[in-house]
Each structure stands twice: as structure tokens, then as C-alpha cells.
Motif scaffolding. Structure first.
Motif, PDB file in Angstrom:
ATOM      1  N   LEU A  98     -81.409  68.927  79.769  1.00 40.52           N
ATOM      2  CA  LEU A  98     -80.670  69.818  78.591  1.00 40.52           C
ATOM      3  C   LEU A  98     -81.329  71.244  78.758  1.00 40.52           C
ATOM      4  O   LEU A  98     -80.955  72.140  77.880  1.00 40.52           O
ATOM      5  CB  LEU A  98     -80.642  69.411  77.548  1.00 40.52           C
ATOM      6  CG  LEU A  98     -79.562  68.047  77.416  1.00 40.52           C
ATOM      7  CD1 LEU A  98     -79.381  67.635  75.844  1.00 40.52           C
ATOM      8  CD2 LEU A  98     -78.198  68.336  78.178  1.00 40.52           C
ATOM      9  N   TYR A 103     -75.394  63.256  75.677  1.00 40.56           N
ATOM     10  CA  TYR A 103     -75.972  64.093  76.770  1.00 40.56           C
ATOM     11  C   TYR A 103     -77.595  64.239  76.888  1.00 40.56           C
ATOM     12  O   TYR A 103     -78.154  63.762  75.858  1.00 40.56           O
ATOM     13  CB  TYR A 103     -75.763  65.675  76.189  1.00 40.56           C
ATOM     14  CG  TYR A 103     -74.254  66.214  75.691  1.00 40.56           C
ATOM     15  CD1 TYR A 103     -73.214  66.012  76.849  1.00 40.56           C
ATOM     16  CD2 TYR A 103     -73.915  66.547  74.496  1.00 40.56           C
ATOM     17  CE1 TYR A 103     -71.975  66.409  76.488  1.00 40.56           C
ATOM     18  CE2 TYR A 103     -72.639  66.820  74.197  1.00 40.56           C
ATOM     19  CZ  TYR A 103     -71.442  66.845  75.197  1.00 40.56           C
ATOM     20  OH  TYR A 103     -70.253  67.192  74.823  1.00 40.56           O
ATOM     21  N   CYS A 108     -71.418  66.389  80.553  1.00 38.83           N
ATOM     22  CA  CYS A 108     -71.171  67.885  80.218  1.00 38.83           C
ATOM     23  C   CYS A 108     -69.924  68.164  80.801  1.00 38.83           C
ATOM     24  O   CYS A 108     -69.187  68.736  80.181  1.00 38.83           O
ATOM     25  CB  CYS A 108     -72.363  68.649  80.353  1.00 38.83           C
ATOM     26  SG  CYS A 108     -73.961  68.331  79.735  1.00 38.83           S
ATOM     27  N   ASN A 123     -70.132  61.852  72.252  1.00 44.68           N
ATOM     28  CA  ASN A 123     -70.651  62.483  73.658  1.00 44.68           C
ATOM     29  C   ASN A 123     -71.880  62.399  73.595  1.00 44.68           C
ATOM     30  O   ASN A 123     -72.665  62.585  72.500  1.00 44.68           O
ATOM     31  CB  ASN A 123     -69.959  63.875  73.688  1.00 44.68           C
ATOM     32  CG  ASN A 123     -68.689  64.159  73.974  1.00 44.68           C
ATOM     33  OD1 ASN A 123     -68.047  63.625  74.828  1.00 44.68           O
ATOM     34  ND2 ASN A 123     -68.138  65.185  73.137  1.00 44.68           N
ATOM     35  N   ARG A 152     -76.050  71.641  81.779  1.00 43.13           N
ATOM     36  CA  ARG A 152     -76.761  70.368  82.386  1.00 43.13           C
ATOM     37  C   ARG A 152     -77.709  71.108  83.482  1.00 43.13           C
ATOM     38  O   ARG A 152     -77.587  72.368  84.030  1.00 43.13           O
ATOM     39  CB  ARG A 152     -75.811  69.480  83.079  1.00 43.13           C
ATOM     40  CG  ARG A 152     -75.092  70.043  84.171  1.00 43.13           C
ATOM     41  CD  ARG A 152     -74.436  69.275  84.862  1.00 43.13           C
ATOM     42  NE  ARG A 152     -73.309  69.648  86.058  1.00 43.13           N
ATOM     43  CZ  ARG A 152     -72.527  69.032  86.776  1.00 43.13           C
ATOM     44  NH1 ARG A 152     -72.442  67.727  86.378  1.00 43.13           N
ATOM     45  NH2 ARG A 152     -71.946  69.470  87.900  1.00 43.13           N
TER      46      ARG A 152
END
Length: 370
Positions: free
Chosen positions: A318, A345, A209, A343, A226
Motif C-alpha cells: 500500500l 487491502y 484495489c 474490503n 496499490r
């Protein structure tokens, strides 16, 4: 002309699986790792469990990638002689309320495609584990254990055999597009450099992040917040009478304090859930009483004096304390409109199990065929 085809940021199990997939597709791959060795964070600080895919109702990526990845991982371990065992696990219930939760897990897992589960009454559970105390249990024969470090070494070996290069002690400070449309990757570490690449994969784990917030032209609202959930493990210095993994009904933030066995036969209890503000891998010995209470609940013969602090891992969440469970996020060009970038996450459990399947998703998001 770009210096390399692909830069993968992060050499944990996810980054290594992606690097292997890209390199075996004939691409020139560079893996950048901030630490001095591979897999020093989440990838090596977990229960080393191959999950069957039981817990992820309403989380389509975790559910589908765990189930697909589990088969891929077992096949890979056999092909590459990675130490593993399909040991099975029992999720135990102690009351009618927990029995209902167990039945919910069973139904939802079956709907997701896990087709080998079995509900056991107390008698049948004790036939499998004579020293187990419970009212009922859900048996998952496809759950297993793996030597996660051996797995990561195998992935790295495959990637390097296909031409990938691992560069350690390198911190990526920013990403920006060049005039030619390639990505410029700004590196700090043992040497400062700028590397250009056609594709970039942000598999930086806890740092994903933060790194994403430094990607030029990436819309800020696409970068999630995060959260860190620390899970401690305590080692049992004695023989355990169990041949399966023993899990309670899940708790908010995790799967509950469970008994795991590693490839060397050592038994551990954990992880618990402790919300923290920054990365801190210390284990508080004062948390031992909670572990002892959890262990004694399903194992009346448990000896509290044989339990000692071991290690901890930190889940890259998350959502914070009290928030609903969140799914993996794998954002590609269709999401952020930046060509050549993915990306990742919130790749917590079952990330290890799903790693090979995640690599396939990343390749697809970038349009990279086998």
C-alpha cells in the motif's frame, strides 16, 4: 431473496480462511476465484514461514493479528495434520549499527507481546549454528515453517464440508446494491452471471484495489493505491548446515534476503525487493550475484555455483518505494457505510500467519457470530 448468504472474492489463503469461518457459522458461502486453482498468487509464492510477530512496531493490525494468528495456526495445523515445524529462526547482526537495530526489534516485539525471544552473543549463536558468521543474533523459537498448499487444501476441505462452494475461472467485474439491499455480484468467466448475496468479502489480493474501484457507491478516497514489490527466490542445490531459518536485519520494503528451509528440506535464499509496475512473475538470473553476496555474508562456506533461480512472489503493497511500512487495511461497514461489505487491502506478510485471525476480524466487522 439472495442467491447466497456470502460471496468471498478470492481463493487465496485469506479468502479460504474467511470462507471456512463463514461456512462454519452456518452461512451459505460461495467463493469466486479468477484463476484455475486456489492460491496461485501471493499465497503460494512466499517463504512459507509462520512468523512470530517481531517486525510490526507501529502497525497494530499486522502486530496483533500475527501474534494471535500464529497460535491459531499452530493449533490448527496440529488438529488437521497440516505439515509444519516450529523450527525457530536467528536474526543476525554483523556490526554495532545492526546490533542496535536488533535490540530495537527485540524491545518492540516484547512490547507487542512476543515473550520468548533471546539475545545471543556470537559464541552462543555459533553454539546453535556452528557455521554461522555474525556478531550477535536474536533467537525466535516460535517461528516455524508450513506446507502452505496443504494448509489451503485443509481450509477448503473444512469450508466445503460446511457447505461452501468454490467456483473457479470467474472474474468479478463489479458490485452494486439491489433494491432489496443485497449485493449484486457481476461475474465474467466461463459463464457470465449476476449473483446476489447478503454479504460480500473482497479478498482479491492483487486485484482488491481495482475491484473496489468498481463497487457502486464506495467512496473513491477509501480505495488505496496499490504497489507491487517483487521478491525473487534462488534455490540452493546442495546440503546446508543450518537447522534454523537465518535472517538478516530487515531492509526497506522487506525482511532482507534470508535462508529458508521448506518441509522437504530444500534451502532457498530470498526474497529480495524489486519495485515493479505490473504483475510479472519472471526471475532475473542476473540478480544472483546479490543473493550470493548476501548468503556469503553469514555463511562463509557457501558455494556460489550451487545457487540457481527458482521462483518469485509479489507483495501487494500500500506504499511505494521509500514509503514507510503500511499496515493491513480491513475496511468494513463502519469505515465505508456500506452494509454487508468488507474490503481487504495490502494483505502481504504476515498474512499467511495471520489468516485465521483475519477471518475472525472480518466476521466481527460483518456482525457474524460463531
Amino acid at each position: 431473496m439472495a442467491d447466497t448468504d456470502v460471496v468471498v472474492i478470492g481463493a487465496g489463503v485469506i479468502g479460504l480462511a474467511i470462507a471456512r469461518r463463514m461456512a462454519q457459522s452456518g452461512l451459505d458461502v460461495m467463493v469466486l476465484e479468477a484463476n484455475s486453482a486456489i492460491g496461485m498468487e501471493t499465497s503460494s509464492r512466499n517463504s512459507e514461514v509462520i512468523h512470530a510477530g517481531l517486525y510490526y512496531a507501529g502497525l497494530p493490525l499486522k502486530s496483533s493479528l500475527c501474534i494471535a494468528g500464529r497460535k491459531m495456526l499452530y493449533d490448527y495445523c496440529i488438529q488437521r495434520d497440516v505439515p509444519h515445524r516450529r523450527i525457530g529462526k536467528l536474526i543476525v547482526a554483523f556490526s554495532d549499527r545492526e546490533l542496535q537495530a536488533l535490540e530495537d526489534i527485540h524491545r518492540q516485539a516484547c512490547t507487542a507481546g512476543v515473550d520468548d525471544l533471546e539475545m545471543l552473543d556470537r559464541s552462543r549463536a555459533r553454539d546453535m549454528e556452528p557455521e554461522l558468521a555474525c556478531a550477535s543474533a536474536l533467537y525466535s523459537p516460535s517461528t516455524g515453517i508450513i506446507d502452505s498448499h496443504a494448509y489451503m487444501l485443509a481450509l477448503l476441505t473444512d469450508a466445503e464440508a460446511a457447505g461452501a462452494q468454490l467456483v473457479k475461472r470467474t472474474h468479478v467485474s463489479a458490485l452494486a446494491r439491489s433494491d432489496t439491499g443485497d449485493w449484486r455480484v457481476f461475474i465474467e468467466g466461463e459463464y457470465d452471471a449476476v449473483v446476489s448475496a447478503r454479504f460480500v468479502v473482497n479478498a482479491a489480493g492483487h486485484g482488491a484495489c481495482e475491484l473496489a474501484s468498481r463497487i457502486e457507491d464506495l467512496t473513491p478516497h477509501l480505495v488505496p493505491t496499490r504497489h507491487f514489490a517483487r521478491g525473487s527466490y534462488f534455490l540452493y542445490h546442495g546440503r546446508v548446515p543450518f537447522s534454523h531459518l537465518i535472517y538478516p536485519v530487515p531492509v526497506p520494503g522487506g525482511l532482507g534476503t534470508h535462508l529458508t528451509l521448506d518441509m522437504g528440506g530444500q534451502a532457498r535464499f530470498g526474497p529480495d525487493v524489486e519495485w515493479i509496475d505490473s504483475l510479472d512473475y519472471s526471475v532475473d538470473p542476473n540478480r544472483a550475484d546479490r543473493f550470493r553476496a548476501a548468503a556469503a555474508r553469514f555463511w562463509p562456506g557457501f558455494r556460489a555455483d550451487l545457487l540457481q533461480p527458482d521462483y518469485c512472489g509479489i507483495r501487494p503493497k500500500l506504499g511505494g518505494a521509500g514509503a514507510p511500512a503500511s499496515d493491513f487495511q480491513i475496511q468494513g461497514p463502519d469505515d465505508h457505510r456500506l452494509a454487508g461489505l468488507v474490503n481487504l487491502y495490502g494483505i502481504e506478510s504476515p498474512g499467511l500467519t495471520a489468516s485465521l485471525a483475519i477471518a475472525e476480524v472480518v466476521a466481527a466487522r460483518l456482525g457474524i457470530a460463531n
